[in-house]
Design an enzyme around this catalytic site. Structure first.
Site, PDB file in Angstrom:
ATOM      1  N   GLY A   1      21.976  53.065  95.136  1.00  0.00           N
ATOM      2  CA  GLY A   1      21.909  51.819  94.360  1.00  0.00           C
ATOM      3  C   GLY A   1      23.252  51.209  93.993  1.00  0.00           C
ATOM      4  O   GLY A   1      23.357  50.013  93.786  1.00  0.00           O
TER       5      GLY A   1
ATOM      6  N   ASP B   1      18.933  54.114  83.038  1.00  0.00           N
ATOM      7  CA  ASP B   1      17.533  53.850  82.680  1.00  0.00           C
ATOM      8  C   ASP B   1      17.045  54.970  81.764  1.00  0.00           C
ATOM      9  O   ASP B   1      17.436  55.024  80.606  1.00  0.00           O
ATOM     10  CB  ASP B   1      16.730  53.714  83.979  1.00  0.00           C
ATOM     11  CG  ASP B   1      15.305  53.252  83.773  1.00  0.00           C
ATOM     12  OD1 ASP B   1      15.074  52.350  82.959  1.00  0.00           O
ATOM     13  OD2 ASP B   1      14.398  53.796  84.434  1.00  0.00           O
TER      14      ASP B   1
HETATM   15  P1  IMP Z   1      17.333  57.042  85.426  1.00  0.00           P
HETATM   16  O1  IMP Z   1      17.562  58.413  85.973  1.00  0.00           O
HETATM   17  O2  IMP Z   1      15.939  56.857  84.946  1.00  0.00           O
HETATM   18  O3  IMP Z   1      18.359  56.621  84.389  1.00  0.00           O
HETATM   19  O4  IMP Z   1      17.417  55.993  86.593  1.00  0.00           O
HETATM   20  C1  IMP Z   1      18.189  56.219  87.632  1.00  0.00           C
HETATM   21  C2  IMP Z   1      17.840  55.478  88.870  1.00  0.00           C
HETATM   22  O5  IMP Z   1      16.540  54.897  88.844  1.00  0.00           O
HETATM   23  C3  IMP Z   1      18.791  54.346  89.056  1.00  0.00           C
HETATM   24  O6  IMP Z   1      20.006  54.785  89.627  1.00  0.00           O
HETATM   25  C4  IMP Z   1      17.987  53.439  89.941  1.00  0.00           C
HETATM   26  O7  IMP Z   1      18.138  53.825  91.293  1.00  0.00           O
HETATM   27  C5  IMP Z   1      16.560  53.676  89.512  1.00  0.00           C
HETATM   28  N1  IMP Z   1      16.101  52.621  88.581  1.00  0.00           N
HETATM   29  C6  IMP Z   1      15.976  52.674  87.254  1.00  0.00           C
HETATM   30  N2  IMP Z   1      15.555  51.506  86.746  1.00  0.00           N
HETATM   31  C7  IMP Z   1      15.428  50.677  87.803  1.00  0.00           C
HETATM   32  C8  IMP Z   1      15.045  49.289  87.929  1.00  0.00           C
HETATM   33  O8  IMP Z   1      14.767  48.549  86.991  1.00  0.00           O
HETATM   34  N3  IMP Z   1      15.029  48.821  89.191  1.00  0.00           N
HETATM   35  C9  IMP Z   1      15.362  49.555  90.302  1.00  0.00           C
HETATM   36  N4  IMP Z   1      15.739  50.833  90.212  1.00  0.00           N
HETATM   37  C10 IMP Z   1      15.766  51.391  88.968  1.00  0.00           C
END
Ligand code: IMP
Ligand code: MG
Length: 179
Positions: free
Chosen positions: A43, A100
């Protein structure tokens, strides 16, 4: 592709101007420190490239590929591809697309900390604080934009691997999830 976007949350201009601000701030703070910027794939690719082009001091690049993320919910993490460099004693900055739930950054931070860098900081382009999971202790040292709790795509961010190529950050229409 564009018909599936209900609104533009951050325009290409907003994205680019904030990336430049972050790069100039870190150029000041890391002057003479020869930092290693660790990008968390996939990403981060757009943010990473734009950020590095605007970082004016000596630095090195490296990447980690972690995964587990499926659809719109995060779960457990694994290292798919580790760093290519030894970061012991180096100043390291993790670059991420979005903070996130925090699972990815918590995992990445602890993984890199165990390699004994001289310093370790986090720079995330987007932050969705409302989504943070209980028990996440890492914090972002540098943030591009704090955004509301909506699923966004573009500028490297995907839904099922699509929409990464949009140059802006947009919100996906609910119909696009259901297809
Ligand atoms: P986390 O581990 O939940 O903090 O999220 C990590 C990964 O989830 C990010 O690096 C993104 O690849 C994906 N992600 C989280 N939120 C979104 C979103 O709103 N759109 C697309 N990808 C997301
Ligand atoms: Mg993703």
């Amino acid at each position: 592709m564009l018909q599936n976007i209900s609104k533009v949350l951050l325009s290409e201009e907003q994205v680019q101007s904030r990336v430049k601000e972050l790069a100039s701030q870190l150029s000041e703070e890391y002057k003479g420190k020869d930092p290693i910027f660790v990008g968390v794939l996939k990403g981060v690719v757009m943010f990473y490239a734009d950020f590095l082009k605007n970082f004016t001091e000596e630095c090195e690049m490296d990447f980690m590929w972690i995964s587990s993320y499926v659809g719109t919910n995060s779960s457990g993490m694994v290292v798919r591809q580790d760093l290519s460099k030894n970061i012991e004693g180096r100043h390291v900055v993790i670059l991420e697309d979005i903070f996130d739930t925090g699972n990815s950054l918590q995992f990445t931070y602890e993984h890199l900390l165990s390699k004994n860098p001289a310093s370790l900081k986090i720079c995330t382009f987007l932050d969705k604080p409302e989504r943070r999971r209980a028990g996440i202790t890492v914090k972002a040292d540098y943030t591009g934009y704090v955004i509301p709790n909506e699923f966004v795509v573009g500028y490297g961010l995907d839904f099922n691997e699509h929409y990464r190529n949009l140059p802006f950050i947009g919100v996906l229409r609910p119909e696009a999830y259901q297809k």
